[in-house]
Design a protein around this motif. Structure first.
Motif, PDB file in Angstrom:
ATOM      1  N   MET A   1     119.550  13.631  56.187  1.00  0.00           N
ATOM      2  CA  MET A   1     118.761  14.682  56.893  1.00  0.00           C
ATOM      3  C   MET A   1     117.226  14.128  56.221  1.00  0.00           C
ATOM      4  O   MET A   1     117.060  13.877  54.953  1.00  0.00           O
ATOM      5  N   ARG A   2     116.331  14.330  57.206  1.00  0.00           N
ATOM      6  CA  ARG A   2     114.850  13.673  57.025  1.00  0.00           C
ATOM      7  C   ARG A   2     114.252  14.960  57.129  1.00  0.00           C
ATOM      8  O   ARG A   2     114.297  15.812  58.197  1.00  0.00           O
ATOM      9  N   MET A   3     113.104  15.124  56.331  1.00  0.00           N
ATOM     10  CA  MET A   3     112.051  16.225  56.779  1.00  0.00           C
ATOM     11  C   MET A   3     110.807  15.659  57.048  1.00  0.00           C
ATOM     12  O   MET A   3     110.184  14.384  56.916  1.00  0.00           O
ATOM     13  N   HIS A   4     110.337  16.235  58.025  1.00  0.00           N
ATOM     14  CA  HIS A   4     108.901  15.704  58.628  1.00  0.00           C
ATOM     15  C   HIS A   4     107.927  16.714  58.497  1.00  0.00           C
ATOM     16  O   HIS A   4     107.851  18.049  58.736  1.00  0.00           O
ATOM     17  N   PHE A   5     106.747  16.256  58.092  1.00  0.00           N
ATOM     18  CA  PHE A   5     105.527  16.904  57.677  1.00  0.00           C
ATOM     19  C   PHE A   5     104.371  16.118  57.529  1.00  0.00           C
ATOM     20  O   PHE A   5     104.388  14.917  57.504  1.00  0.00           O
ATOM     21  N   THR A   6     103.292  16.844  57.604  1.00  0.00           N
ATOM     22  CA  THR A   6     101.724  16.133  57.709  1.00  0.00           C
ATOM     23  C   THR A   6     101.064  16.425  56.494  1.00  0.00           C
ATOM     24  O   THR A   6     100.661  17.607  56.450  1.00  0.00           O
ATOM     25  N   VAL A   7     100.431  15.436  55.857  1.00  0.00           N
ATOM     26  CA  VAL A   7      99.261  15.952  54.697  1.00  0.00           C
ATOM     27  C   VAL A   7      98.091  14.994  54.948  1.00  0.00           C
ATOM     28  O   VAL A   7      98.263  13.911  55.024  1.00  0.00           O
ATOM     29  N   GLU A   8      97.134  15.908  55.194  1.00  0.00           N
ATOM     30  CA  GLU A   8      95.842  15.268  55.316  1.00  0.00           C
ATOM     31  C   GLU A   8      95.805  14.164  56.495  1.00  0.00           C
ATOM     32  O   GLU A   8      95.298  13.099  56.213  1.00  0.00           O
ATOM     33  N   GLY A   9      96.580  14.279  57.317  1.00  0.00           N
ATOM     34  CA  GLY A   9      96.591  13.519  58.411  1.00  0.00           C
ATOM     35  C   GLY A   9      97.524  12.524  58.612  1.00  0.00           C
ATOM     36  O   GLY A   9      97.715  11.775  59.346  1.00  0.00           O
ATOM     37  N   MET A  10      98.270  12.650  57.491  1.00  0.00           N
ATOM     38  CA  MET A  10      99.263  11.421  57.269  1.00  0.00           C
ATOM     39  C   MET A  10     100.816  12.033  57.300  1.00  0.00           C
ATOM     40  O   MET A  10     100.925  13.029  56.664  1.00  0.00           O
ATOM     41  N   ARG A  11     101.418  11.271  58.224  1.00  0.00           N
ATOM     42  CA  ARG A  11     102.723  11.975  58.477  1.00  0.00           C
ATOM     43  C   ARG A  11     103.918  11.265  57.670  1.00  0.00           C
ATOM     44  O   ARG A  11     103.823  10.200  57.241  1.00  0.00           O
ATOM     45  N   TYR A  12     104.972  11.963  56.911  1.00  0.00           N
ATOM     46  CA  TYR A  12     105.862  11.771  55.870  1.00  0.00           C
ATOM     47  C   TYR A  12     107.239  12.057  56.682  1.00  0.00           C
ATOM     48  O   TYR A  12     107.401  13.136  57.321  1.00  0.00           O
ATOM     49  N   ARG A  13     108.341  11.260  56.436  1.00  0.00           N
ATOM     50  CA  ARG A  13     109.392  11.467  56.685  1.00  0.00           C
ATOM     51  C   ARG A  13     110.451  11.051  55.697  1.00  0.00           C
ATOM     52  O   ARG A  13     111.541  10.208  55.853  1.00  0.00           O
ATOM     53  N   PRO A  14     110.488  11.886  54.582  1.00  0.00           N
ATOM     54  CA  PRO A  14     111.287  11.476  53.412  1.00  0.00           C
ATOM     55  C   PRO A  14     112.706  11.841  53.764  1.00  0.00           C
ATOM     56  O   PRO A  14     112.965  13.143  54.242  1.00  0.00           O
ATOM     57  N   THR A  15     113.628  11.226  53.060  1.00  0.00           N
ATOM     58  CA  THR A  15     115.191  11.717  53.185  1.00  0.00           C
ATOM     59  C   THR A  15     115.524  12.475  51.909  1.00  0.00           C
ATOM     60  O   THR A  15     114.992  12.469  50.778  1.00  0.00           O
ATOM     61  N   LEU A  16     116.349  13.568  52.251  1.00  0.00           N
ATOM     62  CA  LEU A  16     116.609  14.429  51.367  1.00  0.00           C
ATOM     63  C   LEU A  16     117.718  13.689  50.572  1.00  0.00           C
ATOM     64  O   LEU A  16     118.659  13.445  50.979  1.00  0.00           O
ATOM     65  N   MET A  17     117.452  13.753  49.044  1.00  0.00           N
ATOM     66  CA  MET A  17     118.313  12.899  48.294  1.00  0.00           C
ATOM     67  C   MET A  17     118.745  13.882  46.900  1.00  0.00           C
ATOM     68  O   MET A  17     117.990  14.500  46.714  1.00  0.00           O
ATOM     69  N   ILE A  18     119.949  13.510  46.335  1.00  0.00           N
ATOM     70  CA  ILE A  18     120.278  14.262  45.139  1.00  0.00           C
ATOM     71  C   ILE A  18     121.276  13.240  44.450  1.00  0.00           C
ATOM     72  O   ILE A  18     122.061  12.748  44.967  1.00  0.00           O
TER      73      ILE A  18
END
Length: 378
Positions: A1-18
């Motif tokens: 599963m990946r999360m999509h969000f934007t911080v200060e105009g930059m997009r991020y798509r990190p994978t949820l890891m444990i």
């Protein structure tokens, strides 16, 4: 599963890891992901989101939102080539900005992400310290302005918020020289304390050198036969520099008082060469003003009952003595290493003093002439 969000105009798509493993999209994990994204969005909104807190194993842990005001100020300081004495002032400014409260949430300005900083944060930090002088605040804002200029150039910030901070009002402290009677009393008392302290103080009173120039004075720059000393090196914070405060060497002419003090001192340190003046307790050159202040200067003034003023005011005393003797401002400024403009700004009161009565008398004379001629002044 990946999360999509934007911080200060930059997009991020990190994978949820444990534990280094990607989370499977199970119903329970999807609920967890929904709660997490709501929390992340709120942190982004309030400017408190830090990537590595949520995704320490992600390759995208270099979010610009992680760069705080404090970390940027520290990084900016490493880019500068400055004197140790200047660095001390910058360190004090960075310490202030790092610890000052900046909002109602009791956050310090240093912990605010650089890109989340607002003008209100800076103004709140300033308002939290009403005890600081206007000059100190302006110095601190100057450091912030310089650091943010580089941040804008590096495209870490779009605008320099420090440019919008209004200058704090402050009144320059006027020169506060010792009177001639006070000067002579201090010199006489110094002679009772120690011969070298006597020479040190009398020479200071009658040359008006800056503290750094006096403590850095070397015998190779003294010409007793030519009646002058060359100011080419200074001592600041225990560090010797091969240039003066104004980056220009100057020749200071000696008078009978300063020449006599030097001749006496030559019998003590002249043969060894090196520094002219030294701490008589250890027979070592002065490295700072603090020991002289504590051990000698403060005690001399206290014994004499003279209002305390810094030793630097001996410089003011020399300037005003020259003016009251009728010497030209241009010569006086050259002796002190000032521009004429700065000299006039500092010592205008003493330049005008004797002239004011003369000019007023001229006006009164003119008014008397008009009255005698029957001309009304109304």
């Amino acid at each position: 599963m990946r999360m999509h969000f934007t911080v200060e105009g930059m997009r991020y798509r990190p994978t949820l890891m444990i534990d280094g493993e990607a989370l499977a999209p199970t119903p329970a994990n999807i609920k967890y992901a929904n709660r997490l994204i709501i929390e992340i969005c709120e942190r982004i909104r309030t400017g408190t989101f830090i990537m590595r807190e949520y995704f320490p194993d992600s390759d995208e842990t270099t979010s610009p939102a992680e760069l705080t005001v404090e970390s940027w100020l520290i990084e900016w300081l490493t880019t500068l080539r400055i004197e140790n004495s200047t660095r001390g002032g910058y360190d004090a400014a960075i310490k202030f900005w790092s610890r000052a409260p900046c909002d109602g949430k009791q956050r310090t300005l240093g912990l605010i992400p650089l890109r989340a900083l607002k003008l209100s944060h800076i103004l709140t930090a300033i308002a939290s310290r009403p005890d600081l002088s206007g000059k100190t605040i302006n110095n601190y804002v100057s450091v912030l302005r310089q650091a943010f200029t580089l941040a804008v150039t590096d495209k870490l910030l779009s605008t320099n918020l420090a440019e919008a901070v209004p200058r704090a009002k402050h009144q320059r402290q006027p020169a506060d020289p010792f009177s001639r009677a006070e000067s002579e009393a201090i010199i006489a008392e110094a002679a009772k304390v120690d011969p070298q302290i006597h020479n040190y103080i009398e020479f200071w009173f009658w040359t008006g050198l800056r503290t750094s120039e006096l403590n850095g004075l070397d015998w190779r720059y003294v010409d007793l036969y030519g009646d002058a000393v060359s100011i080419e090196r200074v001592l600041v914070g225990g560090e010797e520099k091969d240039r003066t405060k104004t980056a220009e060497a100057r020749l200071v002419r000696l008078n009978s008082r300063s020449r006599a003090a030097l001749k006496r001192q030559r019998a003590v340190t002249g043969l060894a060469g090196g520094r002219v003046f030294q701490d008589p307790r250890y027979s070592r050159p002065w490295h700072s003003e603090e020991a002289f202040l504590r051990v000698y200067w403060s005690r001399i003034l206290k014994r004499l009952g003279i209002r305390y003023r810094r030793p630097y005011n001996m410089r003011h005393s020399y300037a005003t003595s020259m003016l009251m003797a009728g010497m030209t401002p241009a010569f006086c400024a050259k002796q002190l290493g000032h521009t004429v403009e700065m000299f006039l700004r500092i010592y205008a009161k003493w330049i005008d003093g004797n002239q004011n009565d003369l000019e007023t008398a001229r006006l009164e004379s003119a008014l008397g002439t008009r009255a005698a001629n029957g001309v009304s002044s109304g």
